[in-house]
Design a protein around this motif. Structure first.
Motif, mmCIF file in Angstrom:
data_model
loop_
_atom_site.group_PDB
_atom_site.id
_atom_site.type_symbol
_atom_site.label_atom_id
_atom_site.label_comp_id
_atom_site.label_asym_id
_atom_site.label_seq_id
_atom_site.Cartn_x
_atom_site.Cartn_y
_atom_site.Cartn_z
ATOM 1 N N GLY A 312 17.483 -15.330 -30.681
ATOM 2 C CA GLY A 312 17.891 -15.996 -32.083
ATOM 3 C C GLY A 312 18.831 -15.131 -32.681
ATOM 4 O O GLY A 312 18.907 -14.950 -34.064
ATOM 5 N N THR A 313 19.949 -14.570 -31.885
ATOM 6 C CA THR A 313 20.796 -13.523 -32.537
ATOM 7 C C THR A 313 22.292 -13.869 -32.289
ATOM 8 O O THR A 313 22.887 -14.001 -33.021
ATOM 9 C CB THR A 313 20.351 -12.077 -31.932
ATOM 10 O OG1 THR A 313 19.039 -11.934 -32.249
ATOM 11 C CG2 THR A 313 21.340 -11.182 -32.678
ATOM 12 N N PHE A 314 22.686 -14.009 -30.927
ATOM 13 C CA PHE A 314 23.885 -14.128 -30.542
ATOM 14 C C PHE A 314 24.309 -15.652 -30.100
ATOM 15 O O PHE A 314 25.607 -15.648 -29.747
ATOM 16 C CB PHE A 314 24.079 -13.085 -29.243
ATOM 17 C CG PHE A 314 23.826 -11.604 -29.646
ATOM 18 C CD1 PHE A 314 24.768 -10.781 -30.382
ATOM 19 C CD2 PHE A 314 22.547 -11.122 -29.221
ATOM 20 C CE1 PHE A 314 24.414 -9.508 -30.606
ATOM 21 C CE2 PHE A 314 22.469 -9.859 -29.607
ATOM 22 C CZ PHE A 314 23.177 -9.019 -30.043
ATOM 23 N N GLY A 315 23.493 -16.223 -29.972
ATOM 24 C CA GLY A 315 23.795 -17.634 -29.505
ATOM 25 C C GLY A 315 22.612 -18.320 -29.006
ATOM 26 O O GLY A 315 21.402 -17.821 -28.944
ATOM 27 N N ILE A 316 22.748 -19.605 -28.760
ATOM 28 C CA ILE A 316 21.679 -20.518 -28.058
ATOM 29 C C ILE A 316 21.917 -20.809 -26.630
ATOM 30 O O ILE A 316 22.948 -21.485 -26.323
ATOM 31 C CB ILE A 316 21.299 -22.011 -28.812
ATOM 32 C CG1 ILE A 316 21.479 -21.615 -30.361
ATOM 33 C CG2 ILE A 316 20.372 -22.745 -28.250
ATOM 34 C CD1 ILE A 316 21.258 -22.632 -31.309
ATOM 35 N N VAL A 317 21.220 -20.156 -25.718
ATOM 36 C CA VAL A 317 21.108 -20.209 -24.310
ATOM 37 C C VAL A 317 20.678 -21.625 -23.957
ATOM 38 O O VAL A 317 19.576 -21.903 -24.243
ATOM 39 C CB VAL A 317 20.384 -19.115 -23.637
ATOM 40 C CG1 VAL A 317 20.373 -19.473 -22.087
ATOM 41 C CG2 VAL A 317 21.090 -17.828 -23.902
ATOM 42 N N THR A 318 21.470 -22.244 -23.172
ATOM 43 C CA THR A 318 21.131 -23.759 -22.612
ATOM 44 C C THR A 318 20.513 -23.651 -21.149
ATOM 45 O O THR A 318 19.779 -24.479 -20.607
ATOM 46 C CB THR A 318 22.205 -24.819 -22.736
ATOM 47 O OG1 THR A 318 23.507 -24.032 -22.002
ATOM 48 C CG2 THR A 318 22.666 -24.767 -24.353
ATOM 49 N N SER A 319 21.116 -22.829 -20.477
ATOM 50 C CA SER A 319 20.639 -22.385 -19.083
ATOM 51 C C SER A 319 21.123 -21.146 -18.549
ATOM 52 O O SER A 319 22.056 -20.250 -19.200
ATOM 53 C CB SER A 319 21.187 -23.714 -18.165
ATOM 54 O OG SER A 319 22.568 -23.527 -17.940
ATOM 55 N N MET A 320 20.496 -20.617 -17.416
ATOM 56 C CA MET A 320 21.000 -19.272 -16.923
ATOM 57 C C MET A 320 20.570 -19.342 -15.364
ATOM 58 O O MET A 320 20.097 -20.195 -14.918
ATOM 59 C CB MET A 320 20.060 -18.318 -17.483
ATOM 60 C CG MET A 320 18.616 -18.403 -17.316
ATOM 61 S SD MET A 320 17.725 -16.914 -18.283
ATOM 62 C CE MET A 320 17.881 -17.258 -19.830
ATOM 63 N N ILE A 321 21.330 -18.313 -14.830
ATOM 64 C CA ILE A 321 21.171 -18.378 -13.249
ATOM 65 C C ILE A 321 20.597 -17.015 -13.129
ATOM 66 O O ILE A 321 20.986 -15.678 -13.765
ATOM 67 C CB ILE A 321 22.719 -18.548 -12.621
ATOM 68 C CG1 ILE A 321 23.159 -19.902 -12.829
ATOM 69 C CG2 ILE A 321 22.535 -18.063 -11.092
ATOM 70 C CD1 ILE A 321 24.688 -19.851 -12.086
ATOM 71 N N VAL A 322 19.453 -17.032 -12.459
ATOM 72 C CA VAL A 322 18.859 -15.687 -12.208
ATOM 73 C C VAL A 322 18.624 -15.505 -10.649
ATOM 74 O O VAL A 322 18.807 -16.453 -9.818
ATOM 75 C CB VAL A 322 17.228 -15.649 -13.128
ATOM 76 C CG1 VAL A 322 17.601 -15.934 -14.334
ATOM 77 C CG2 VAL A 322 16.522 -16.872 -12.117
ATOM 78 N N LYS A 323 18.288 -14.176 -10.396
ATOM 79 C CA LYS A 323 18.131 -13.920 -9.192
ATOM 80 C C LYS A 323 16.813 -14.384 -8.348
ATOM 81 O O LYS A 323 15.871 -14.609 -9.015
ATOM 82 C CB LYS A 323 18.056 -12.303 -8.715
ATOM 83 C CG LYS A 323 19.294 -11.455 -9.045
ATOM 84 C CD LYS A 323 18.963 -9.975 -9.124
ATOM 85 C CE LYS A 323 18.411 -9.242 -10.105
ATOM 86 N NZ LYS A 323 18.305 -7.921 -9.963
ATOM 87 N N ALA A 324 17.039 -14.867 -7.130
ATOM 88 C CA ALA A 324 15.476 -15.194 -6.561
ATOM 89 C C ALA A 324 15.485 -14.586 -5.048
ATOM 90 O O ALA A 324 16.409 -14.090 -4.512
ATOM 91 C CB ALA A 324 15.985 -16.753 -5.955
ATOM 92 N N TRP A 325 14.082 -13.907 -5.010
ATOM 93 C CA TRP A 325 13.900 -12.994 -3.909
ATOM 94 C C TRP A 325 13.405 -13.882 -2.920
ATOM 95 O O TRP A 325 12.455 -14.840 -2.796
ATOM 96 C CB TRP A 325 12.908 -11.991 -4.376
ATOM 97 C CG TRP A 325 13.402 -11.252 -5.637
ATOM 98 C CD1 TRP A 325 13.352 -11.667 -6.756
ATOM 99 C CD2 TRP A 325 14.127 -10.096 -5.402
ATOM 100 N NE1 TRP A 325 13.897 -10.744 -7.859
ATOM 101 C CE2 TRP A 325 14.432 -9.593 -6.970
ATOM 102 C CE3 TRP A 325 14.610 -9.308 -4.470
ATOM 103 C CZ2 TRP A 325 15.213 -8.375 -7.330
ATOM 104 C CZ3 TRP A 325 15.285 -7.971 -5.086
ATOM 105 C CH2 TRP A 325 15.359 -7.734 -6.333
#
Length: 640
Positions: A312-325
């Motif tokens: 709620g501070t820098f922007g509105i995230v719509t998606s992300m890419i994260v690590k998968a193990w």
């Protein structure tokens, strides 16, 4: 003082490669805007370095509040996705037009074991943060129901375009804007009186990538939509069969939202790091309405801020890419508990692991010695890559129940008993014999349906709390003191302080986890993120809960009185841990010196980024970066 923009704040346009999901391809264009000036884009470059805009946000009672025609046009522009919802509890109040006794009974019955409240555009599971203005209760005599701290309008986002339109409208009309995902909200970030809310809950896509490369990272990854919850991520892992993604402990927390942005702890934190440490790239709508990608190669300052700088501070995230193990993760664990007194005790939840029979301890002093032994052992849990629970619940008359659970991901089956035996040996030496200690192994990824015991608001557990991170130095000093027979170490003082706190009727909980730089891995350990530096050196996250549920906390003055009493207990821990801080996502809404407590040495940089990215102060929530610029006060001057 002159405010300057670092080079990495120069924003790069989002190309086709920045798209994760189809809903991100639908974006706002100049053609869409036409003559609807209320949704034009902002211009960061023309905004003054020091805010010179209106002194307050427009509220519904103000003459400048948008007309019905403007709201109708906004609704048309977002293709009918603008909602004007009422609090669900209104069904329980005879003077409300929404009153319906059958609906009210449903809210307190079958709805609590369903997805109803998560799929409601207003509901926040912690109701006191909203003001508890419309509780769902069968008996509402003497109570009232109002919109209170809930937003007036909600945009149910189905595309990036919806979000851009809402951001621009709120900024240009000088409205308060809030962002809501699942409703897990301890410090009132997703509610706000008179606000327009952007609801990202149904941005639900998830996809695994077998080969992803960025910077020094090469390996599997997952694309995660903003609305994806932990249980949905776990289900996707089960279907994939041979992959692990870091999620939250509570399956209904939104993995793609504020959980990551504030840090994000979970069962794998000591082994793999925080949720924020998994992030390789984010797509985000910023305060000027633009749609950007932030990663290691572009918009690096925004990438820094979004990984731990707070939702709620820098922007509105719509998606992300994260690590998968690679591989399926199994977690070994067990639950044990002991209690003072000889009365009947309800067997606590074993969190799926075998639980020992009750151990009754004759006196409180021995009980708290046993508690101290668990605190000492907590470091071993963290160092083994595990996650520990150690909760003390007062039962009245100087009686207590302690419930301990620890979980160890990827521990060899022939090593787990060897690991936990020293704890039970040390307990035995002080006269606390834990019988029938048994462990089990559970798969980390198990199918779920997104319903938990915390699936509804207004429960007795809906109480405010204050937390503190306990640093590794407490354990180092304790070891040195034991070796040298020196003065009482700080760890013993922490145990004694928690005893005094529990004597006053407060519930004391500990979560043992350690997201060290080593656990964080790349890019968390080599590319600075905004994660609170105190979290890199922690062993326990200690939280102290007020015993009274929200229904008993009505007048503001009484709330502040209760808060002051609780704050005094936590300040004992603060005094013992001056080098540490608190976890932003689970903290005191009135945390003193919150800038240092939540972000330490990172705060000056975060504030600089905030001013450059959002010179209008559009994204605001209590104790978020830059929130000093605004405050919400009632007529009596008290925060509300």
């Amino acid at each position: 003082m002159q405010i300057y923009q670092p080079l990495s704040l120069l924003l790069f346009a989002l190309g086709a490669t920045g798209l994760n999901f189809s809903y991100e391809s639908t974006r706002l264009t100049e053609h869409d805007i036409g003559d609807f000036s209320a949704i034009t884009f902002g211009d960061v470059s023309s905004a003054p370095s020091t805010y010179e805009g209106p002194e307050y946000k427009i509220q519904p009672e103000d003459a400048a509040w948008p007309s019905e025609e403007q709201w109708a046009r906004l609704n048309t522009t977002v293709y009918g996705n603008l909602l004007k919802p009422h609090p669900v509890g209104a069904a329980c109040y005879p003077n409300r037009p929404e009153y319906n006794d059958s609906t009210c009974a449903y809210l307190l019955g079958r709805a609590t074991t369903s997805r109803f409240f998560f799929n409601d555009p207003l509901t926040a599971l912690t109701t006191w943060g909203e003001g508890a203005t419309c509780l769902q209760l069968l008996n509402t005599t003497g109570r009232t129901c109002s919109q209170g701290g809930f937003p007036v309008y909600v945009v149910n986002a189905t595309s990036v375009r919806d979000i851009q339109v809402a951001v621009n409208f709120a900024r240009n009309q000088n409205l308060r804007l809030v962002i809501k995902n699942t409703g897990h909200d301890f410090i009132a970030k997703s509610t706000g009186r008179g606000a327009l809310s952007i609801w990202t809950h149904f941005l639900k896509d998830i996809e695994f990538l077998s080969d992803y490369s960025i910077g020094e990272y090469k390996g599997a990854a997952a694309r995660v939509g903003a609305g994806i919850e932990a249980w949905e991520t776990l289900n996707a892992m089960v279907e994939h069969g041979n992959i692990t993604v870091v999620t939250s402990l509570d399956p209904t927390v939104g993995n793609g939202g504020g959980w990551v942005l504030g840090g994000g702890h979970g069962p794998l934190t000591s082994l793999r790091g925080l949720g924020a440490d998994q992030v390789l790239s984010l797509n985000v709508v910023t305060a000027d309405g633009n749609f950007l990608t932030a990663d290691l190669n572009q918009n690096q300052d925004l990438f820094f801020a979004l990984r731990g700088g707070g939702g709620g501070t820098f922007g509105i995230v719509t998606s992300m890419i994260v690590k998968a193990w690679p591989g399926r993760t199994k977690i070994g664990g067990l639950t044990f508990y002991f209690t003072t007194g000889s009365g009947q005790v309800t067997i606590p939840s074993g969190r799926g692991y075998p639980s020992t029979p009750p151990v009754h301890i004759a006196d409180a002093e021995t009980f708290w010695k046993a508690y101290r032994e668990y605190l000492v052992f907590a470091k071993e849990i963290v160092d083994a890559g595990g996650f520990g629970f150690g909760d003390v619940t007062p039962q009245g008359n100087n009686t207590y129940v302690f419930v301990g659970t620890f979980t160890l991901p990827d521990i060899p089956s022939d090593k787990i008993k060897e690991f936990y035996t020293p704890l039970f040996t040390s307990l035995s030496k002080i006269g606390v014999e834990i019988p029938n200690v048994r462990h089990a192994f559970l798969p980390y990824a198990q199918r779920g349906i997104g319903v938990t015991p915390n699936s509804f608001p207004g429960t007795p557990a809906d109480t405010f709390f204050i937390s503190r991170l306990l640093p590794r130095g407490l354990w180092a000093a304790a070891a040195a003191a034991n070796n040298n027979n020196s003065e009482t170490p700080r760890l013993d003082a922490v145990a004694a302080a928690n005893w005094g706190t529990a004597e006053m009727g407060y519930r004391v909980t500990t979560r043992a986890y350690g997201p060290s730089a080593e656990a964080a891995g790349y890019p968390g350990n080599t590319t600075t993120s905004a994660v609170n530096p105190a979290m890199r050196d922690m062993v326990i996250h200690c939280a102290i809960f007020n015993p009274k549920p929200v229904v008993d906390v009505l007048p503001a003055a009484e709330f502040h009185a209760q808060h002051a009493r609780l704050r005094a207990r936590v300040d004992e821990l603060v005094r013992l841990t001056p080098e540490s801080g608190s976890y932003f996502n689970e903290a005191d809404i009135l945390e003193p010196d919150w800038q240092r407590s939540f972000w330490g040495e990172h705060y000056p940089r975060l504030l600089e980024i905030k001013k450059a990215m959002d010179p209008w102060g559009l994204f605001w929530a209590p104790t978020t970066v830059g929130s000093e610029q605004w405050e919400v006060v009632a007529a009596d001057g008290l925060p509300t």
